[in-house]
Design a protein around this motif. Structure first.
Motif, PDB file in Angstrom:
ATOM      1  N   ALA A  20      43.968  42.491  35.363  1.00 22.16           N
ATOM      2  CA  ALA A  20      43.134  41.509  34.663  1.00 22.16           C
ATOM      3  C   ALA A  20      42.794  40.340  35.583  1.00 22.16           C
ATOM      4  O   ALA A  20      41.664  39.838  35.577  1.00 22.16           O
ATOM      5  N   ALA A  21      43.760  39.918  36.390  1.00 24.22           N
ATOM      6  CA  ALA A  21      43.512  38.825  37.327  1.00 24.22           C
ATOM      7  C   ALA A  21      42.520  39.265  38.400  1.00 24.22           C
ATOM      8  O   ALA A  21      41.594  38.511  38.758  1.00 24.22           O
ATOM      9  N   ALA A  22      42.663  40.492  38.911  1.00 23.48           N
ATOM     10  CA  ALA A  22      41.725  41.006  39.910  1.00 23.48           C
ATOM     11  C   ALA A  22      40.326  41.112  39.316  1.00 23.48           C
ATOM     12  O   ALA A  22      39.336  40.805  39.990  1.00 23.48           O
ATOM     13  N   ARG A  23      40.249  41.516  38.065  1.00 20.78           N
ATOM     14  CA  ARG A  23      38.944  41.598  37.389  1.00 20.78           C
ATOM     15  C   ARG A  23      38.300  40.221  37.304  1.00 20.78           C
ATOM     16  O   ARG A  23      37.106  40.065  37.586  1.00 20.78           O
ATOM     17  N   ALA A  24      39.078  39.221  36.910  1.00 18.09           N
ATOM     18  CA  ALA A  24      38.546  37.849  36.811  1.00 18.09           C
ATOM     19  C   ALA A  24      38.023  37.393  38.172  1.00 18.09           C
ATOM     20  O   ALA A  24      36.962  36.778  38.261  1.00 18.09           O
ATOM     21  N   GLY A  25      38.756  37.706  39.219  1.00 20.30           N
ATOM     22  CA  GLY A  25      38.304  37.339  40.555  1.00 20.30           C
ATOM     23  C   GLY A  25      37.034  38.058  40.954  1.00 20.30           C
ATOM     24  O   GLY A  25      36.109  37.455  41.496  1.00 20.30           O
ATOM     25  N   ALA A  26      36.975  39.349  40.668  1.00 18.39           N
ATOM     26  CA  ALA A  26      35.784  40.138  41.012  1.00 18.39           C
ATOM     27  C   ALA A  26      34.567  39.633  40.240  1.00 18.39           C
ATOM     28  O   ALA A  26      33.475  39.526  40.800  1.00 18.39           O
ATOM     29  N   ALA A  89      40.468  49.605  47.621  1.00 13.34           N
ATOM     30  CA  ALA A  89      41.522  48.634  47.900  1.00 13.34           C
ATOM     31  C   ALA A  89      42.684  48.942  46.967  1.00 13.34           C
ATOM     32  O   ALA A  89      42.489  49.462  45.863  1.00 13.34           O
ATOM     33  N   LEU A  90      43.889  48.631  47.397  1.00 15.62           N
ATOM     34  CA  LEU A  90      45.103  48.945  46.657  1.00 15.62           C
ATOM     35  C   LEU A  90      45.911  47.685  46.401  1.00 15.62           C
ATOM     36  O   LEU A  90      46.208  46.933  47.330  1.00 15.62           O
ATOM     37  N   ILE A 122      50.750  43.850  48.121  1.00 12.67           N
ATOM     38  CA  ILE A 122      51.953  44.192  47.374  1.00 12.67           C
ATOM     39  C   ILE A 122      52.490  42.918  46.743  1.00 12.67           C
ATOM     40  O   ILE A 122      52.825  41.960  47.444  1.00 12.67           O
ATOM     41  N   CYS A 123      52.557  42.910  45.418  1.00 17.88           N
ATOM     42  CA  CYS A 123      53.093  41.774  44.656  1.00 17.88           C
ATOM     43  C   CYS A 123      54.508  42.139  44.236  1.00 17.88           C
ATOM     44  O   CYS A 123      54.701  42.989  43.368  1.00 17.88           O
ATOM     45  N   ARG A 124      55.480  41.517  44.864  1.00 16.19           N
ATOM     46  CA  ARG A 124      56.885  41.855  44.628  1.00 16.19           C
ATOM     47  C   ARG A 124      57.496  40.961  43.558  1.00 16.19           C
ATOM     48  O   ARG A 124      57.256  39.756  43.539  1.00 16.19           O
ATOM     49  N   GLY A 125      58.288  41.583  42.685  1.00 13.09           N
ATOM     50  CA  GLY A 125      59.002  40.852  41.651  1.00 13.09           C
ATOM     51  C   GLY A 125      58.167  40.653  40.397  1.00 13.09           C
ATOM     52  O   GLY A 125      57.072  41.201  40.264  1.00 13.09           O
ATOM     53  N   PRO A 126      58.695  39.852  39.470  1.00 10.95           N
ATOM     54  CA  PRO A 126      57.978  39.597  38.220  1.00 10.95           C
ATOM     55  C   PRO A 126      56.628  38.927  38.505  1.00 10.95           C
ATOM     56  O   PRO A 126      56.497  38.156  39.459  1.00 10.95           O
ATOM     57  N   VAL A 127      55.645  39.218  37.664  1.00 12.79           N
ATOM     58  CA  VAL A 127      54.321  38.623  37.835  1.00 12.79           C
ATOM     59  C   VAL A 127      54.387  37.152  37.455  1.00 12.79           C
ATOM     60  O   VAL A 127      54.788  36.797  36.353  1.00 12.79           O
ATOM     61  N   THR A 128      54.008  36.317  38.403  1.00 13.60           N
ATOM     62  CA  THR A 128      54.001  34.867  38.217  1.00 13.60           C
ATOM     63  C   THR A 128      52.562  34.369  38.348  1.00 13.60           C
ATOM     64  O   THR A 128      51.664  35.127  38.737  1.00 13.60           O
ATOM     65  N   ALA A 129      52.362  33.106  38.066  1.00 18.58           N
ATOM     66  CA  ALA A 129      51.027  32.515  38.233  1.00 18.58           C
ATOM     67  C   ALA A 129      50.572  32.639  39.688  1.00 18.58           C
ATOM     68  O   ALA A 129      49.391  32.874  39.956  1.00 18.58           O
ATOM     69  N   GLU A 132      49.390  36.205  40.191  1.00 18.64           N
ATOM     70  CA  GLU A 132      48.104  36.378  39.517  1.00 18.64           C
ATOM     71  C   GLU A 132      46.983  35.735  40.340  1.00 18.64           C
ATOM     72  O   GLU A 132      45.887  36.290  40.439  1.00 18.64           O
ATOM     73  N   ALA A 133      47.256  34.597  40.950  1.00 19.66           N
ATOM     74  CA  ALA A 133      46.256  33.941  41.802  1.00 19.66           C
ATOM     75  C   ALA A 133      45.945  34.811  43.018  1.00 19.66           C
ATOM     76  O   ALA A 133      44.782  34.933  43.421  1.00 19.66           O
ATOM     77  N   LEU A 134      46.967  35.428  43.610  1.00 21.46           N
ATOM     78  CA  LEU A 134      46.745  36.337  44.741  1.00 21.46           C
ATOM     79  C   LEU A 134      45.897  37.533  44.312  1.00 21.46           C
ATOM     80  O   LEU A 134      45.000  37.965  45.045  1.00 21.46           O
ATOM     81  N   ALA A 135      46.173  38.064  43.127  1.00 18.94           N
ATOM     82  CA  ALA A 135      45.400  39.204  42.618  1.00 18.94           C
ATOM     83  C   ALA A 135      43.948  38.802  42.362  1.00 18.94           C
ATOM     84  O   ALA A 135      43.030  39.573  42.646  1.00 18.94           O
ATOM     85  N   ARG A 136      43.730  37.588  41.840  1.00 20.94           N
ATOM     86  CA  ARG A 136      42.359  37.082  41.626  1.00 20.94           C
ATOM     87  C   ARG A 136      41.621  36.997  42.963  1.00 20.94           C
ATOM     88  O   ARG A 136      40.473  37.425  43.082  1.00 20.94           O
ATOM     89  N   GLU A 137      42.273  36.429  43.962  1.00 11.23           N
ATOM     90  CA  GLU A 137      41.658  36.312  45.287  1.00 11.23           C
ATOM     91  C   GLU A 137      41.367  37.684  45.878  1.00 11.23           C
ATOM     92  O   GLU A 137      40.327  37.884  46.515  1.00 11.23           O
ATOM     93  N   PHE A 138      42.259  38.626  45.669  1.00 14.63           N
ATOM     94  CA  PHE A 138      42.087  39.982  46.173  1.00 14.63           C
ATOM     95  C   PHE A 138      40.858  40.631  45.528  1.00 14.63           C
ATOM     96  O   PHE A 138      40.014  41.204  46.212  1.00 14.63           O
ATOM     97  N   GLY A 139      40.763  40.506  44.203  1.00 16.33           N
ATOM     98  CA  GLY A 139      39.609  41.051  43.481  1.00 16.33           C
ATOM     99  C   GLY A 139      38.314  40.387  43.904  1.00 16.33           C
ATOM    100  O   GLY A 139      37.293  41.054  44.100  1.00 16.33           O
ATOM    101  N   GLU A 140      38.355  39.086  44.072  1.00 12.96           N
ATOM    102  CA  GLU A 140      37.163  38.352  44.490  1.00 12.96           C
ATOM    103  C   GLU A 140      36.740  38.759  45.901  1.00 12.96           C
ATOM    104  O   GLU A 140      35.553  38.971  46.175  1.00 12.96           O
ATOM    105  N   GLY A 141      37.707  38.867  46.798  1.00 19.58           N
ATOM    106  CA  GLY A 141      37.395  39.258  48.175  1.00 19.58           C
ATOM    107  C   GLY A 141      36.817  40.653  48.260  1.00 19.58           C
ATOM    108  O   GLY A 141      35.859  40.902  49.004  1.00 19.58           O
ATOM    109  N   PHE A 142      37.376  41.585  47.476  1.00 23.41           N
ATOM    110  CA  PHE A 142      36.867  42.953  47.478  1.00 23.41           C
ATOM    111  C   PHE A 142      35.437  42.983  46.936  1.00 23.41           C
ATOM    112  O   PHE A 142      34.546  43.592  47.533  1.00 23.41           O
ATOM    113  N   ALA A 143      35.209  42.308  45.819  1.00 20.37           N
ATOM    114  CA  ALA A 143      33.873  42.284  45.213  1.00 20.37           C
ATOM    115  C   ALA A 143      32.867  41.606  46.126  1.00 20.37           C
ATOM    116  O   ALA A 143      31.734  42.086  46.293  1.00 20.37           O
TER     117      ALA A 143
END
Length: 151
Positions: A20-26, A89-90, A122-129, A132-143
């Motif tokens: 969901a965070a990657a989607r928001a970024g994309a 992207a993975l 790779i996001c290690r451990g419990p999902v934190t804010a 989620e910010a890293l996943a948003r940036e990843f999605g945005e960068g890929f898009a």
């Protein structure tokens, strides 16, 4: 307008949150159509309708989650027969170090008609804010890379 397909598999909800965070970024990249599908619901037709594929999966017992492996198995031949090579992207949610899941995914994708557009995240451990910010940036960068024609 380029289309990004985000396919995710999640049992605990962690990968779903990262997807969901990657989607928001994309979607924030602009100029991109973004689709989000669970791995169980996605198939070759969704992949073939996309210009780029972002996979979000969990590490289970040191390996790639079974739902993501199932998705890749079901789509391997139908997509490969079309001869299209998609940028991908993975993004992994890992309880351990994630290396086993990354290696397994990369081994599968090396035979799939995909080219790795970004180094896996790779996001290690419990999902934190922060994750989620890293996943948003990843999605945005890929898009953004897809929209600019870099990938």
């Amino acid at each position: 307008m380029p289309r990004v397909l985000i396919v995710y598999h999640s049992q605990s909800g962690a990968s779903a949150r990262l997807a969901a965070a990657a989607r928001a970024g994309a979607e924030g990249a602009g100029g991109i159509d973004v689709a989000l599908c669970r791995a169980w619901d996605a198939g070759a037709s969704e992949v073939l309708a996309a210009d780029g594929l972002l996979l979000v999966a969990a590490e289970n017992s040191g390996a790639l989650s079974g739902g993501m492996k199932d998705f890749l198995d079901r789509t391997f031949y139908p997509v490969g027969e079309q001869g299209r090579v998609l940028p991908c992207a993975l993004l992994l949610s890992a309880g351990n170090d994630g290396r086993g899941a990354r290696q397994q995914a990369q081994r599968i994708l090396s035979g799939y008609p995909m080219r790795e557009a970004l180094e896996p995240l790779i996001c290690r451990g419990p999902v934190t804010a922060r994750l989620e910010a890293l996943a948003r940036e990843f999605g945005e960068g890929f898009a953004a890379g897809l929209e600019m024609g870099i990938f």
